[in-house]
Design a protein around this motif. Structure first.
Motif, PDB file in Angstrom:
ATOM      1  N   ASN A  21      19.585  23.465  67.307  1.00 33.96           N
ATOM      2  CA  ASN A  21      19.896  22.171  67.294  1.00 33.96           C
ATOM      3  C   ASN A  21      21.361  21.939  66.913  1.00 33.96           C
ATOM      4  N   LEU A  22      21.644  20.709  67.001  1.00 35.80           N
ATOM      5  CA  LEU A  22      23.133  20.314  66.791  1.00 35.80           C
ATOM      6  C   LEU A  22      23.610  20.447  65.378  1.00 35.80           C
ATOM      7  N   TRP A  23      22.643  20.305  64.423  1.00 34.44           N
ATOM      8  CA  TRP A  23      22.823  20.186  62.945  1.00 34.44           C
ATOM      9  C   TRP A  23      23.174  21.856  62.570  1.00 34.44           C
ATOM     10  N   GLU A  24      22.334  22.338  63.164  1.00 34.96           N
ATOM     11  CA  GLU A  24      22.344  23.990  62.924  1.00 34.96           C
ATOM     12  C   GLU A  24      23.614  24.650  63.348  1.00 34.96           C
ATOM     13  N   LYS A  25      24.033  24.160  64.464  1.00 30.46           N
ATOM     14  CA  LYS A  25      25.296  24.628  65.029  1.00 30.46           C
ATOM     15  C   LYS A  25      26.442  24.297  64.384  1.00 30.46           C
ATOM     16  N   ILE A  26      26.472  22.835  63.695  1.00 28.22           N
ATOM     17  CA  ILE A  26      27.473  22.513  63.016  1.00 28.22           C
ATOM     18  C   ILE A  26      27.686  23.383  61.463  1.00 28.22           C
ATOM     19  N   VAL A  27      26.529  23.529  60.936  1.00 30.93           N
ATOM     20  CA  VAL A  27      26.406  24.393  59.939  1.00 30.93           C
ATOM     21  C   VAL A  27      26.810  25.842  60.067  1.00 30.93           C
ATOM     22  N   LEU A  28      26.405  26.280  61.033  1.00 32.13           N
ATOM     23  CA  LEU A  28      26.889  27.704  61.508  1.00 32.13           C
ATOM     24  C   LEU A  28      28.431  27.900  61.610  1.00 32.13           C
ATOM     25  N   ASN A  29      28.829  26.836  62.143  1.00 31.17           N
ATOM     26  CA  ASN A  29      30.392  26.911  62.510  1.00 31.17           C
ATOM     27  C   ASN A  29      31.232  26.679  61.307  1.00 31.17           C
ATOM     28  N   ILE A  30      30.553  25.852  60.410  1.00 24.72           N
ATOM     29  CA  ILE A  30      31.279  25.790  58.913  1.00 24.72           C
ATOM     30  C   ILE A  30      31.199  27.175  58.226  1.00 24.72           C
ATOM     31  N   HIS A  31      30.247  27.860  58.468  1.00 25.85           N
ATOM     32  CA  HIS A  31      29.883  29.179  57.732  1.00 25.85           C
ATOM     33  C   HIS A  31      30.930  30.048  58.373  1.00 25.85           C
ATOM     34  N   LEU A  32      31.252  30.056  59.538  1.00 24.72           N
ATOM     35  CA  LEU A  32      31.910  30.815  60.312  1.00 24.72           C
ATOM     36  C   LEU A  32      33.334  31.018  59.971  1.00 24.72           C
ATOM     37  N   ILE A  33      33.709  29.872  59.540  1.00 24.44           N
ATOM     38  CA  ILE A  33      35.057  29.467  59.092  1.00 24.44           C
ATOM     39  C   ILE A  33      35.639  30.385  58.044  1.00 24.44           C
ATOM     40  N   TYR A  34      34.420  30.603  56.835  1.00 24.55           N
ATOM     41  CA  TYR A  34      34.919  31.418  55.937  1.00 24.55           C
ATOM     42  C   TYR A  34      34.367  32.800  55.749  1.00 24.55           C
ATOM     43  N   CYS A  35      33.486  33.278  56.695  1.00 25.81           N
ATOM     44  CA  CYS A  35      32.612  34.464  56.746  1.00 25.81           C
ATOM     45  C   CYS A  35      33.006  35.366  57.917  1.00 25.81           C
ATOM     46  N   ARG A  36      33.837  36.483  57.633  1.00 28.30           N
ATOM     47  CA  ARG A  36      34.537  37.185  58.403  1.00 28.30           C
ATOM     48  C   ARG A  36      33.266  38.052  59.263  1.00 28.30           C
ATOM     49  N   ALA A  37      32.475  38.672  58.430  1.00 30.55           N
ATOM     50  CA  ALA A  37      31.271  39.406  58.703  1.00 30.55           C
ATOM     51  C   ALA A  37      30.433  38.496  60.075  1.00 30.55           C
ATOM     52  N   CYS A  38      30.067  37.280  59.714  1.00 35.85           N
ATOM     53  CA  CYS A  38      29.521  36.646  60.674  1.00 35.85           C
ATOM     54  C   CYS A  38      30.160  36.164  61.866  1.00 35.85           C
ATOM     55  N   ARG A  39      31.351  35.913  61.777  1.00 37.06           N
ATOM     56  CA  ARG A  39      32.332  35.846  62.886  1.00 37.06           C
ATOM     57  C   ARG A  39      32.059  36.966  63.900  1.00 37.06           C
ATOM     58  N   LYS A  40      32.256  38.132  63.151  1.00 32.94           N
ATOM     59  CA  LYS A  40      32.119  39.629  63.964  1.00 32.94           C
ATOM     60  C   LYS A  40      30.794  39.305  64.757  1.00 32.94           C
ATOM     61  N   TYR A  41      29.845  39.272  63.976  1.00 27.58           N
ATOM     62  CA  TYR A  41      28.321  39.382  64.507  1.00 27.58           C
ATOM     63  C   TYR A  41      28.275  38.260  65.807  1.00 27.58           C
ATOM     64  N   SER A  42      28.815  37.085  65.643  1.00 30.14           N
ATOM     65  CA  SER A  42      28.606  36.043  66.343  1.00 30.14           C
ATOM     66  C   SER A  42      29.374  36.506  67.863  1.00 30.14           C
ATOM     67  N   SER A  43      30.607  36.975  67.628  1.00 25.97           N
ATOM     68  CA  SER A  43      31.184  37.301  68.808  1.00 25.97           C
ATOM     69  C   SER A  43      30.529  38.414  69.817  1.00 25.97           C
TER      70      SER A  43
END
Lengths: 80, 183
Positions: A21-43
């Motif tokens: 849901n929207l809230w989860e996506k917002i929180v996820l994107n905030i996390h992705l700003i500072y977490c490099r490992a998760c950025r990699k996983y997401s991509s």
């Protein structure tokens, strides 16, 4: 607001199936700003989804497979 | 080198998706593809004694399948009793259009796209093959057949969080495998 990486990955997985849901996506994107490992996983995850969406990637319906199996078992019994 | 052995009991489980994928990219019709796959298994069963064990079972089955696909195209061509090359289209209104009228569409997919797609299907299938059975099953149901989370949970009798863990592991493995084989 602050996510653990495990939770972030879970949301990312859900997002691949449009189930976040929207809230989860917002929180996820905030996390992705500072977490490099998760950025990699997401991509990587996104890339995989894109590949799988390809119309040429097919699999058999479960029911069709059962039908096939039944027909084949009959043939197998005949053969012996 | 150990010779390959043949075991028809495992065929459906191991190869039906692979053969189906191979066929669907060539005939573009789910039902025909299913029939051809079934014919292939039956033909394979009948000529099992000719299997020399030089190639793997899968390669051997594919070689039978190739013949079946060629036969299929011969049959639909001779049905029409014409010398021209015709193909069957998906929609009725286009029936009878010549193949030549349909080729030069710049917005349509190019030949390279199609080839790439065919290979992609095979690459994905190879990677799916390497996953543990349960992961592959859940991943296929969720990603390729687009089942609802709830439906999968009910069918396999697992909880939603269990499902997401399986999906996560499958996706990680798939991404790594595709990275190696595809990109």
């Amino acid at each position: 607001m602050k996510l653990k990486c495990r939770e972030a990955n879970h949301i990312c997985d859900k997002a691949q199936y449009k189930e976040a849901n929207l809230w989860e996506k917002i929180v996820l994107n905030i996390h992705l700003i500072y977490c490099r490992a998760c950025r990699k996983y997401s991509s990587k995850n996104g890339k995989l989804t894109k590949l799988m969406k390809n119309p040429k990637v097919e699999t058999m319906e479960a029911s069709a497979k059962e039908q096939l199996n039944a027909a084949f078992q009959k043939e197998l019994a005949n053969h012996k | 080198m150990p010779k390959h052995i043949i075991d028809p009991n495992q065929w459906i489980k191991l190869y039906s998706d692979y053969l189906f994928n191979y066929t669907i990219t060539r005939v573009n019709d789910r039902e025909i593809a299913q029939d051809l796959v079934q014919d292939t298994f039956v033909a394979g069963l009948k000529s099992m004694k000719n299997f020399k064990g030089e190639a793997s079972e899968r390669t051997w089955l594919i070689s039978i399948l190739k013949r079946k696909i060629i036969d299929h195209y011969r049959k639909i061509n001779s049905n029409k009793g014409k010398a021209e090359v015709r193909m069957s289209y998906s929609s009725d209104e286009n029936e009878g259009d010549w193949l030549e009228e349909r080729v030069a569409d710049p917005f349509d997919k190019t030949a390279e796209d199609t080839i790439e797609n065919t290979e992609l299907g095979m690459a994905i299938d190879d990677c799916l093959d390497k996953l543990p059975e349960k992961q592959a099953k859940v991943f296929k149901m969720k990603t390729l057949l687009n089942y609802e989370t709830e439906a999968i949970c009910n069918e396999l009798e697992i909880t939603a969080s269990n499902l997401w863990v399986i999906i996560h592991r499958a996706r990680t493995a798939m991404a790594a495998c595709m990275e190696k084989n595809w990109f």
